[in-house]
Write an enzyme that holds these catalytic residues in place. Structure first.
Site, PDB file in Angstrom:
ATOM      1  N   TYR A  49      24.012  -9.370  60.130  1.00 30.66           N
ATOM      2  CA  TYR A  49      23.401  -8.179  59.526  1.00 30.66           C
ATOM      3  C   TYR A  49      23.676  -8.112  58.027  1.00 30.66           C
ATOM      4  O   TYR A  49      22.967  -7.416  57.296  1.00 30.66           O
ATOM      5  CB  TYR A  49      23.925  -6.893  60.174  1.00 30.66           C
ATOM      6  CG  TYR A  49      23.571  -6.717  61.635  1.00 30.66           C
ATOM      7  CD1 TYR A  49      22.734  -7.612  62.301  1.00 30.66           C
ATOM      8  CD2 TYR A  49      24.091  -5.648  62.367  1.00 30.66           C
ATOM      9  CE1 TYR A  49      22.425  -7.447  63.642  1.00 30.66           C
ATOM     10  CE2 TYR A  49      23.784  -5.481  63.707  1.00 30.66           C
ATOM     11  CZ  TYR A  49      22.958  -6.383  64.341  1.00 30.66           C
ATOM     12  OH  TYR A  49      22.662  -6.210  65.665  1.00 30.66           O
ATOM     13  N   HIS A 104      26.523 -14.108  69.055  1.00 27.04           N
ATOM     14  CA  HIS A 104      25.237 -13.464  68.804  1.00 27.04           C
ATOM     15  C   HIS A 104      24.064 -14.146  69.514  1.00 27.04           C
ATOM     16  O   HIS A 104      23.145 -13.483  70.000  1.00 27.04           O
ATOM     17  CB  HIS A 104      24.973 -13.411  67.300  1.00 27.04           C
ATOM     18  CG  HIS A 104      24.085 -12.286  66.882  1.00 27.04           C
ATOM     19  ND1 HIS A 104      24.093 -11.759  65.609  1.00 27.04           N
ATOM     20  CD2 HIS A 104      23.168 -11.568  67.560  1.00 27.04           C
ATOM     21  CE1 HIS A 104      23.210 -10.774  65.538  1.00 27.04           C
ATOM     22  NE2 HIS A 104      22.633 -10.651  66.711  1.00 27.04           N
TER      23      HIS A 104
END
Length: 279
Positions: A49, A104
């Site tokens: 992010y 992830h």
């Protein structure tokens, strides 16, 4: 009020969290602090992010002690063989430990990366280990080759697609499902489904709140995100009503058995090769 869920290692985390994807700079600092003071106790972020430093600043801005909130982040695939990656993540966030750390995407050397998480777990730097977007056979690979079973599986999940590809497997292995994009990417068709409109009128809530309440009663964890403080506050206001069993059955009928996010060779390559902004 905050519901807690107990993971397979006995650790408890809040069922509702605040997601921070696509939020940056001062906005995310303010939103994290606001969320922690308006109904949330868990903050979700990720290496990819690119906002962990700002999230860390928001945690401090909240005025809360470390033991008064929960923190979850995800290791980026290009860091899966970087033995320093977990310590660097803690440093960016400005904390000594995270409550949940997740792999992830199921690309690159994810078995090695999972063993990195296991080591950090034993050292107390991580309180719970998770996966995101893994297929059943890849979760099984982790179970077969690693020592500590995953505690969380973060996955696309919403009324149009209630995590069908992993739900039964995770339930069998006591792995807690947690929904990313629990509102189906804000899909307008889903938000305007007649059943949600009718229930919103009945309970004096928005259709968004009805859907988020559905997640709660399904037993899923969820991390809705928003850039609007009004929406952040509203998304946490879902603990003062309860859907009936019949209403939950009506919602089950809108299931389209189809995710919004489809894995392709191109997307896998992108996930495997796109570096984090600090690399």
């Amino acid at each position: 009020m905050t519901n807690f869920i107990t993971l397979n290692n006995g650790y408890q985390i809040p069922q509702l969290g605040f997601g921070t994807i696509q939020q940056f700079d001062k906005q995310i600092e303010d939103n994290v602090a606001f969320a922690l003071n308006h109904g949330y106790q868990l903050i979700d972020t990720a290496n990819r992010y690119g906002n962990e430093v700002e999230v860390g600043k928001g945690l401090k801005l909240s005025g809360l002690k470390r033991e008064d909130y929960f923190l979850e982040t995800k290791l980026g695939p290009t860091l899966y063989e970087n033995d320093q990656a977990i310590d660097d993540t803690l440093k960016r966030l400005g904390v000594d430990y995270v409550d949940v750390m997740i792999l992830h995407h199921p690309v690159n050397n994810y078995v090695y990366a999972y063993k990195m998480l296991e080591k950090a777990y034993k050292e107390g730097k991580i309180k719970a280990i998770g996966l995101s977007n893994f297929r059943v056979e890849q979760i099984q690979e982790i179970l077969d080759q690693c020592e500590i079973p995953p505690m969380i599986m973060q996955v696309e999940c919403h009324p149009y697609y209630p995590a069908e590809h992993v739900y039964d497997f995770c339930k069998e292995h006591h792995i807690q499902l947690q929904s990313w994009y629990p509102l189906g990417h804000g899909n307008s068709d889903m938000l305007q489904e007649p059943v949600f409109v009718e229930l919103a009128e009945k309970y004096h809530k928005s259709t968004v709140q009805i859907i988020l309440r559905w997640h709660i009663q399904m037993g899923f964890g969820l991390v809705p995100g928003s850039k609007s403080m009004d929406h952040i506050k509203d998304n946490a206001n879902i603990f003062d009503f309860e859907l009936t069993d019949e209403e939950m059955k009506q919602i089950a009928a809108v299931n389209k058995h189809e995710p919004f996010y489809h894995v392709t060779e191109e997307s896998l390559h992108r996930m495997a090769t796109t570096k984090c902004n600090f690399e």
